[in-house]
Design a protein around this motif. Structure first.
Motif, short mmCIF file in Angstrom:
data_model
loop_
_atom_site.label_atom_id
_atom_site.label_comp_id
_atom_site.label_asym_id
_atom_site.label_seq_id
_atom_site.Cartn_x
_atom_site.Cartn_y
_atom_site.Cartn_z
N ASP A 1 0.84 -1.22 0.00
CA ASP A 1 0.00 0.00 0.00
C ASP A 1 0.88 1.26 0.00
OD1 ASP A 1 -2.21 -1.60 0.08
OD2 ASP A 1 -2.69 -1.23 2.20
N PHE A 2 1.91 1.22 0.79
CA PHE A 2 2.83 2.36 0.88
C PHE A 2 3.47 2.62 -0.49
CE2 PHE A 2 7.04 4.15 1.26
CZ PHE A 2 6.87 5.18 2.16
N ASN A 3 3.97 1.56 -1.09
CA ASN A 3 4.71 1.73 -2.35
C ASN A 3 3.85 2.29 -3.48
OD1 ASN A 3 7.30 1.13 -1.58
ND2 ASN A 3 6.98 -1.09 -1.76
N LYS A 4 2.58 1.91 -3.49
CA LYS A 4 1.69 2.43 -4.53
C LYS A 4 1.70 3.96 -4.53
CE LYS A 4 -1.61 -1.21 -4.60
NZ LYS A 4 -2.67 -1.65 -3.72
N ILE A 5 1.63 4.54 -3.34
CA ILE A 5 1.61 6.01 -3.24
C ILE A 5 3.02 6.59 -3.36
CG2 ILE A 5 1.01 7.95 -1.73
CD1 ILE A 5 -1.17 6.19 -0.51
N PHE A 6 3.96 5.93 -2.71
CA PHE A 6 5.33 6.47 -2.67
C PHE A 6 5.96 6.53 -4.07
CE2 PHE A 6 9.92 6.00 -1.17
CZ PHE A 6 9.98 7.27 -0.63
N ASP A 7 5.67 5.54 -4.91
CA ASP A 7 6.24 5.56 -6.27
C ASP A 7 5.73 6.75 -7.06
OD1 ASP A 7 7.79 3.40 -5.83
OD2 ASP A 7 6.43 1.93 -6.75
N ILE A 8 4.46 7.06 -6.91
CA ILE A 8 3.93 8.25 -7.60
C ILE A 8 4.61 9.50 -7.03
CG2 ILE A 8 1.86 9.58 -8.20
CD1 ILE A 8 0.21 7.06 -7.67
N TYR A 9 4.71 9.53 -5.69
CA TYR A 9 5.35 10.69 -5.05
C TYR A 9 6.78 10.89 -5.55
CZ TYR A 9 7.38 13.80 -1.65
OH TYR A 9 8.05 14.85 -1.08
N LEU A 10 7.52 9.79 -5.67
CA LEU A 10 8.93 9.91 -6.08
C LEU A 10 9.08 10.39 -7.52
CD1 LEU A 10 10.75 6.74 -4.67
CD2 LEU A 10 10.89 9.09 -3.84
N PHE A 11 8.19 9.92 -8.39
CA PHE A 11 8.48 10.10 -9.82
C PHE A 11 7.50 10.99 -10.58
CE2 PHE A 11 10.26 5.90 -8.55
CZ PHE A 11 11.59 6.31 -8.55
N GLU A 12 6.42 11.45 -9.94
CA GLU A 12 5.43 12.19 -10.74
C GLU A 12 5.19 13.65 -10.36
OE1 GLU A 12 1.80 10.22 -11.69
OE2 GLU A 12 2.81 8.32 -12.04
N ASN A 13 6.03 14.26 -9.56
CA ASN A 13 5.86 15.69 -9.25
C ASN A 13 4.47 16.02 -8.71
OD1 ASN A 13 6.73 18.46 -9.17
ND2 ASN A 13 5.54 18.85 -11.02
N LYS A 14 4.01 15.22 -7.75
CA LYS A 14 2.70 15.49 -7.12
C LYS A 14 2.92 15.74 -5.63
CE LYS A 14 -0.24 14.48 -10.47
NZ LYS A 14 -0.62 15.71 -11.17
N PRO A 15 2.22 16.73 -5.04
CA PRO A 15 2.35 16.95 -3.60
C PRO A 15 1.79 15.74 -2.83
CG PRO A 15 1.20 18.79 -4.65
CD PRO A 15 1.31 17.70 -5.67
N VAL A 16 2.49 15.36 -1.79
CA VAL A 16 2.08 14.18 -1.04
C VAL A 16 0.65 14.33 -0.48
CG1 VAL A 16 3.18 14.94 1.14
CG2 VAL A 16 2.80 12.51 0.71
N GLN A 17 0.27 15.55 -0.13
CA GLN A 17 -1.08 15.75 0.46
C GLN A 17 -2.18 15.43 -0.55
OE1 GLN A 17 1.44 17.91 0.58
NE2 GLN A 17 1.76 18.59 2.69
N TYR A 18 -1.96 15.75 -1.84
CA TYR A 18 -2.97 15.39 -2.84
C TYR A 18 -3.01 13.87 -3.03
CZ TYR A 18 -3.41 20.30 -4.34
OH TYR A 18 -3.64 21.66 -4.40
N LEU A 19 -1.87 13.21 -2.89
CA LEU A 19 -1.83 11.75 -3.08
C LEU A 19 -2.55 11.02 -1.95
CD1 LEU A 19 1.82 11.29 -4.38
CD2 LEU A 19 -0.29 11.33 -5.71
N ILE A 20 -2.38 11.50 -0.72
CA ILE A 20 -3.08 10.82 0.39
C ILE A 20 -4.48 11.40 0.60
CG2 ILE A 20 -0.95 10.09 1.56
CD1 ILE A 20 -1.26 12.37 3.54
N GLY A 21 -4.72 12.59 0.02
CA GLY A 21 -6.08 13.15 0.02
C GLY A 21 -6.42 14.03 1.21
N TYR A 22 -5.47 14.28 2.09
CA TYR A 22 -5.76 15.17 3.21
C TYR A 22 -4.49 15.85 3.69
CZ TYR A 22 -3.94 11.47 6.22
OH TYR A 22 -3.13 10.53 6.79
N SER A 23 -4.69 16.89 4.50
CA SER A 23 -3.58 17.61 5.09
C SER A 23 -3.98 17.97 6.52
CB SER A 23 -3.31 18.88 4.27
OG SER A 23 -2.31 19.65 4.87
N THR A 24 -3.08 17.79 7.45
CA THR A 24 -3.43 18.09 8.85
C THR A 24 -3.19 19.57 9.12
OG1 THR A 24 -2.79 15.85 9.43
CG2 THR A 24 -3.07 17.38 11.25
N PHE A 25 -4.21 20.22 9.63
CA PHE A 25 -4.14 21.66 9.90
C PHE A 25 -4.79 21.92 11.25
CE2 PHE A 25 -5.96 25.93 9.83
CZ PHE A 25 -4.93 26.70 9.31
#
Ligand code: GLN
Length: 284
Positions: free
Chosen positions: A54-78
């Protein structure tokens, strides 16, 4: 492999690829649905295959696709709350938590125990207005944005977190006509149009929420020029702004509210980040 070694390996991998190491914990929290302190309690436990995949599915996109991690996981803590985010809203920044904190502090100082009407203009994900509404039930918050897509996210956050914000759609002060506020807060788009912005930000976050005219001051001028009729006799205006705009903000405050006290506050990095204007009769 233990959680601890896995995290270390992944942080090294992030670093080698020029990405933020902090994304590793964010992704791991998202896939395990564990908060940071619970995750840390598992550090010496073996990490299971399902979590790794599960981690790798998101992490691979994060590493190689220029996407903010918050958009990939769908939330941001504020401010301690998880806000849904997507490409229709700006990802909440740490500085903006300080804006919320300073507004709450000044509410306590000048309005404590009183019901107040609060506006969050250009609300985006709703993080400011929703956090204020949750933290101070005496605040009756109205939040507005020009973007219907952003408002959809903001309304979701409001309902999901159990806040009581009312939302209005429209350009700047237009939808707010007829209302009167005690506290008027805004973190409008404020990056100068021609400023170089990190591609991770510029290529992903809504540009309409980032750029504030040739000098980054456009929206403060529009707001301060027209906000007087929307304020009660005693009111606070609170802005977040660019770190190099102290003099410009004070000059604008003086232009439109010549008899009011204005102060510029620094963020935790020591940058001039917020301006508060006190309209009417304040005791110091
Ligand atoms: N602080 C944000 C950034 O630097 C900009 C937010 C805004 O324009 N309101 O990316």
């Amino acid at each position: 492999m233990t959680y601890q070694s896995f995290i270390k390996n992944m942080q090294d991998k992030a670093y080698e690829n020029g990405k933020e190491e902090s994304a590793v914990i964010l992704i791991l929290e998202a896939v395990t649905k564990l908060e940071t302190n619970f995750l840390y309690m598992k550090m010496n436990e073996e990490i299971d295959d399902k979590t790794i995949s599960d981690f790798n599915k998101i992490f691979d996109i994060y590493l190689f696709e220029n996407k903010p991690v918050q958009y990939l996981i769908g939330y941001s803590t504020f401010y301690g709350y998880d806000f849904k985010v997507n490409e229709n809203v700006l990802i909440p920044r740490f500085e903006t938590e300080e804006l919320v904190e300073n507004v709450l502090y000044r509410y306590d100082k000048h309005f404590k125990g009183q019901k107040v009407d609060v506006c969050d203009l250009a609300c985006g994900s709703g993080c400011i207005g929703v956090a204020l509404s949750l933290e101070e039930p005496n605040m009756n918050v109205i939040a507005s944005d020009i973007s219907n897509e952003a408002l959809e996210v903001a309304k979701y956050n409001n309902d999901n977190l159990g806040a009581k914000v009312k939302f209005l759609q429209g350009d700047m002060l237009v939808p707010l006509q007829g209302y009167k506020f005690d506290i008027f807060v805004s973190n409008p788009p404020y990056i100068p149009n021609d400023e170089l912005v990190d591609p991770l930000v510029k290529d992903n976050e809504p540009n309409i929420a980032l750029f504030g005219g040739s000098d980054g001051m456009k929206f403060y001028d529009i707001i301060l020029k027209g906000v007087k009729p929307l304020l009660k006799e005693k009111a606070i205006i609170a802005f977040e702004h660019g770190y190099d705009k102290k003099e410009e903000m004070l000059a604008l405050a003086k232009k439109y509210f010549p008899n009011s006290k204005a102060e510029v506050l620094k963020d935790l990095e020591g940058k001039d980040r917020m301006t508060f204007i006190y309209v009417g009769d304040f005791k110091w």
